[in-house]
Scaffold this active site. Sequence first.
Site, PDB file in Angstrom:
ATOM      1  N   SER A 143      44.777  39.262  29.941  1.00  0.00           N
ATOM      2  CA  SER A 143      44.516  40.218  31.008  1.00  0.00           C
ATOM      3  C   SER A 143      43.193  39.857  31.659  1.00  0.00           C
ATOM      4  O   SER A 143      42.197  39.603  30.965  1.00  0.00           O
ATOM      5  CB  SER A 143      44.452  41.650  30.481  1.00  0.00           C
ATOM      6  OG  SER A 143      44.022  42.529  31.506  1.00  0.00           O
ATOM      7  N   ASP A 270      51.720  43.711  38.779  1.00  0.00           N
ATOM      8  CA  ASP A 270      52.023  45.080  39.199  1.00  0.00           C
ATOM      9  C   ASP A 270      53.089  45.141  40.291  1.00  0.00           C
ATOM     10  O   ASP A 270      53.623  46.221  40.576  1.00  0.00           O
ATOM     11  CB  ASP A 270      50.757  45.784  39.695  1.00  0.00           C
ATOM     12  CG  ASP A 270      49.846  46.202  38.545  1.00  0.00           C
ATOM     13  OD1 ASP A 270      50.319  46.231  37.393  1.00  0.00           O
ATOM     14  OD2 ASP A 270      48.668  46.501  38.800  1.00  0.00           O
TER      15      ASP A 270
END
Length: 391
Positions: A143, A270
């Site tokens: 991440s 996303d």
Amino acid sequence: MNVTITPGLLAGAITPPPSKSQAHRLLIAAALGTGESHIENLAHSQDIDATLRCMAALKAPGDGLPELDCGESGSTLRFLIPVALALRGGGKFTGHGRLMERPQEPYFAIFREKGISYEQRDGVLTVRGRLSPGDYTLPGDVSSQFVTGLLYALPLLEGDSRILLTTPLESRGYIDMTLDALEQFGVKAAYDGDRAFQVPGNQSYRPRDLTIEADWSNAAFWYAAQFVGCDLEIGGLNAFSAQGDMRIVPYFVKLQGKGPVDLDVSQCPDLVPPLAAMAALRGGEITRIVNAARLRIKESDRLTAVTQVLNALGGRVEEHEDHLVIHGMDHLAGNVTVSGHNDHRIAMMAAIAAIRCQGPVTITGAECVKKSYPDFWEDYRSLGGRYTCDT
């Protein structure tokens, strides 16, 4: 809250809400500054309120470790762990939903190397110690939030540091947003474009007056609505933004073409829910959404959630370990109840896919959109969307 949608096309003009990703970054930098900053166009959501709450706790006077309730915001948690170590010698972090289950091992490996203590027990992560200048090594493909957290904290140390990535950086757009925010507040950090960041120490965040841009991540759902036939004018977006989810535009164009399409989402995870909604209604065509393994550690396991919801609506989605294969259809059946999976992006995906269903669609737990887009249902109705609520 359960929402039951009567299918029908949307039409009108819509401006997406302010960028949650940019707001997190500007608010943290402003709070770290020594003077008064003014941040305009701030929209309150559960995630943004978590960052405001935690920064207030970090800056509050007092001894001992501050208690930081991060809600369900992964950005708040991962951005502020190093900041808490730099400012207060640590903190006690709590959260809700799946937040405290999400992996923190890149930080834990650093802590073991640097002699920083940490303990995770009963939903509370306690970290204690002080960051010291030097080299910080971590993977770039878990991440980008870990990199951002260090980029905020290391300039506050008394000496220079480096961040060294052991694997290629994914979600590069989010790091570009972080570097842009740091620069806006007078903080320097140099990225070589590959695997190394140089971060001088002894820096100060200068106060600034800034305006938050409209959000490309949430705009993607209105692009998906356009794709399935809605006549929408999407305004207020910065065409020169550092937001990585601007990638929705070329992917939107690509999906409009004929033949099989592969979409690499390693830099824009996303976008998977709105892209999947488009792909599910790309009649007669096959779409592969690849390099998506990180979607399994979001608010939900998004690869599973996307598959379950779209298939329940009548779609044809095949779930694999790190990708999805979607067989496009002209319409979906509907006449079903689906879960929002306590995931704002899954609930919004279901709402867009419902536009092209033949029967009504009920979404349970639809209030989860408050995490990033509290006005989503009001905006949906303002564009002609028809639904009823059962609270």
